[in-house]
Design a protein around this motif. Structure first.
Motif, PDB file in Angstrom:
ATOM      1  N   ARG A  26       0.839  -1.214   0.000  1.00  9.94           N
ATOM      2  CA  ARG A  26       0.000   0.000   0.000  1.00  9.94           C
ATOM      3  C   ARG A  26       0.866   1.254   0.000  1.00  9.94           C
ATOM      4  N   ASP A  27       1.903   1.278   0.829  1.00 12.57           N
ATOM      5  CA  ASP A  27       2.764   2.452   0.913  1.00 12.57           C
ATOM      6  C   ASP A  27       3.523   2.696  -0.386  1.00 12.57           C
ATOM      7  N   VAL A  28       4.053   1.643  -0.984  1.00  5.41           N
ATOM      8  CA  VAL A  28       4.782   1.801  -2.249  1.00  5.41           C
ATOM      9  C   VAL A  28       3.839   2.284  -3.343  1.00  5.41           C
ATOM     10  N   GLU A  29       2.671   1.659  -3.443  1.00  4.17           N
ATOM     11  CA  GLU A  29       1.722   2.086  -4.477  1.00  4.17           C
ATOM     12  C   GLU A  29       1.279   3.533  -4.246  1.00  4.17           C
ATOM     13  N   ALA A  30       1.016   3.909  -2.988  1.00  5.18           N
ATOM     14  CA  ALA A  30       0.612   5.290  -2.685  1.00  5.18           C
ATOM     15  C   ALA A  30       1.719   6.274  -3.060  1.00  5.18           C
ATOM     16  N   TRP A  31       2.973   5.942  -2.722  1.00  9.36           N
ATOM     17  CA  TRP A  31       4.099   6.806  -3.063  1.00  9.36           C
ATOM     18  C   TRP A  31       4.223   6.956  -4.578  1.00  9.36           C
ATOM     19  N   ALA A  32       4.171   5.841  -5.287  1.00  4.80           N
ATOM     20  CA  ALA A  32       4.319   5.881  -6.747  1.00  4.80           C
ATOM     21  C   ALA A  32       3.139   6.607  -7.400  1.00  4.80           C
ATOM     22  N   THR A  33       1.938   6.411  -6.878  1.00  2.00           N
ATOM     23  CA  THR A  33       0.764   7.088  -7.423  1.00  2.00           C
ATOM     24  C   THR A  33       0.877   8.596  -7.197  1.00  2.00           C
ATOM     25  N   LYS A  34       1.309   8.976  -5.999  1.00  2.00           N
ATOM     26  CA  LYS A  34       1.489  10.404  -5.672  1.00  2.00           C
ATOM     27  C   LYS A  34       2.437  11.075  -6.665  1.00  2.00           C
ATOM     28  N   HIS A  35       3.451  10.343  -7.118  1.00  3.55           N
ATOM     29  CA  HIS A  35       4.438  10.880  -8.050  1.00  3.55           C
ATOM     30  C   HIS A  35       4.122  10.516  -9.510  1.00  3.55           C
ATOM     31  N   ASP A  36       2.903  10.020  -9.736  1.00  2.00           N
ATOM     32  CA  ASP A  36       2.439   9.638 -11.078  1.00  2.00           C
ATOM     33  C   ASP A  36       3.384   8.630 -11.748  1.00  2.00           C
ATOM     34  N   LEU A  37       3.782   7.619 -10.971  1.00  2.00           N
ATOM     35  CA  LEU A  37       4.713   6.603 -11.464  1.00  2.00           C
ATOM     36  C   LEU A  37       4.128   5.193 -11.447  1.00  2.00           C
ATOM     37  N   TRP A  38       2.904   5.004 -10.984  1.00  2.00           N
ATOM     38  CA  TRP A  38       2.385   3.658 -10.745  1.00  2.00           C
ATOM     39  C   TRP A  38       1.892   2.960 -12.009  1.00  2.00           C
ATOM     40  N   HIS A  39       1.634   3.675 -13.094  1.00  2.00           N
ATOM     41  CA  HIS A  39       1.136   3.026 -14.306  1.00  2.00           C
ATOM     42  C   HIS A  39       2.148   1.984 -14.811  1.00  2.00           C
ATOM     43  N   ASP A  40       1.625   0.902 -15.326  1.00  2.00           N
ATOM     44  CA  ASP A  40       2.444  -0.217 -15.813  1.00  2.00           C
ATOM     45  C   ASP A  40       3.371  -0.770 -14.721  1.00  2.00           C
ATOM     46  N   SER A  41       2.859  -0.827 -13.492  1.00  2.00           N
ATOM     47  CA  SER A  41       3.628  -1.345 -12.367  1.00  2.00           C
ATOM     48  C   SER A  41       2.738  -2.238 -11.514  1.00  2.00           C
ATOM     49  N   GLY A  42       3.339  -3.075 -10.711  1.00  2.00           N
ATOM     50  CA  GLY A  42       2.555  -3.933  -9.819  1.00  2.00           C
ATOM     51  C   GLY A  42       3.469  -4.824  -8.993  1.00  2.00           C
ATOM     52  N   SER A  61       8.556  -9.377  -1.585  1.00  2.00           N
ATOM     53  CA  SER A  61       7.684  -9.169  -2.740  1.00  2.00           C
ATOM     54  C   SER A  61       8.562  -8.808  -3.924  1.00  2.00           C
ATOM     55  N   ARG A  62       7.994  -8.983  -5.089  1.00  2.00           N
ATOM     56  CA  ARG A  62       8.673  -8.546  -6.314  1.00  2.00           C
ATOM     57  C   ARG A  62       7.855  -7.397  -6.886  1.00  2.00           C
ATOM     58  N   LEU A  63       8.512  -6.294  -7.122  1.00  2.00           N
ATOM     59  CA  LEU A  63       7.892  -5.111  -7.715  1.00  2.00           C
ATOM     60  C   LEU A  63       8.333  -5.065  -9.174  1.00  2.00           C
ATOM     61  N   TRP A  64       7.367  -4.999 -10.071  1.00  2.00           N
ATOM     62  CA  TRP A  64       7.718  -4.912 -11.482  1.00  2.00           C
ATOM     63  C   TRP A  64       7.198  -3.593 -12.033  1.00  2.00           C
ATOM     64  N   SER A  65       7.860  -3.093 -13.032  1.00  2.00           N
ATOM     65  CA  SER A  65       7.415  -1.869 -13.684  1.00  2.00           C
ATOM     66  C   SER A  65       7.971  -1.826 -15.099  1.00  2.00           C
ATOM     67  N   GLU A  66       7.113  -1.452 -15.992  1.00  2.00           N
ATOM     68  CA  GLU A  66       7.536  -1.221 -17.377  1.00  2.00           C
ATOM     69  C   GLU A  66       7.302   0.234 -17.744  1.00  2.00           C
TER      70      GLU A  66
END
Length: 189
Positions: A26-42, A61-66
């Protein structure tokens, strides 16, 4: 495939591990969303993604992003963004490293007590070894349950039947594993 009940938390320790991982995500997704970086990530589960036994330092966990997130974490953006992400993980007592060009493994701090994580992920892996018609029960299963026989009580009844069937097969018995409902249990000849 093991019954989903066997992979459920075994007690407060497992529930705490799952809560810590959920909070991290939740924290990583919130941080990335706040910085408009979460698209194509999971996120993806290490065991389900690799099928490999957990290492001595478990991957939480494994965080992936394209998208932009991977570019930022590879140092192709403002340095303060990567520094902010690293600080977020450090707040959780974690760190990351790239496994390939789009996937990062998230690890607990090596100086911390991460035994709860190790135990949790080892149990998930042991459960992944329980399969019908494997012809032989892996030595890892024997080894695990020899060291921790109390874990047999944590298995779903169906997974327990599968293990017993494989043990009887390995001893030369003919075993028919029924459908699991009102079938009279395990029968060997």
């Amino acid at each position: 495939m093991p019954h989903k009940e066997s992979r459920k938390p075994r007690g407060p320790s497992d529930e705490m591990v799952e809560a810590k991982i959920a909070l991290l995500k939740r924290d990583v997704e919130a941080w990335a969303t706040k910085h408009d970086l979460w698209h194509d990530s999971g996120f993806v589960n290490y065991l389900e993604h690799t099928g490999r036994e957990p290492s001595s330092l478990p991957v939480l966990s494994r965080l992936w992003s394209e998208g932009d997130l991977v570019r930022i974490l590879r140092g192709e953006g403002p340095p303060e963004m990567e520094i902010g992400f690293t600080a977020l993980l450090e707040k959780h007592g974690l760190w990351y490293e790239f496994d390939d060009h789009v996937t990062m493994n998230i690890y607990p701090d090596e100086e911390s007590d991460f035994s709860e994580f190790s135990s949790y992920f080892h149990w998930q892996w042991v459960c992944s070894l329980i399969k019908e018609d494997i012809g032989d029960v892996y030595s890892e299963l024997y080894s695990h349950f020899a060291k921790r026989p109390e874990d047999l009580y944590r298995l779903h009844w169906r997974d327990y039947e599968v293990i017993l069937a494989e043990i009887f097969k390995a001893q030369g018995f003919e075993v028919e594993l029924g459908p699991g409902r009102n079938d009279g249990g395990l029968i060997s000849n």
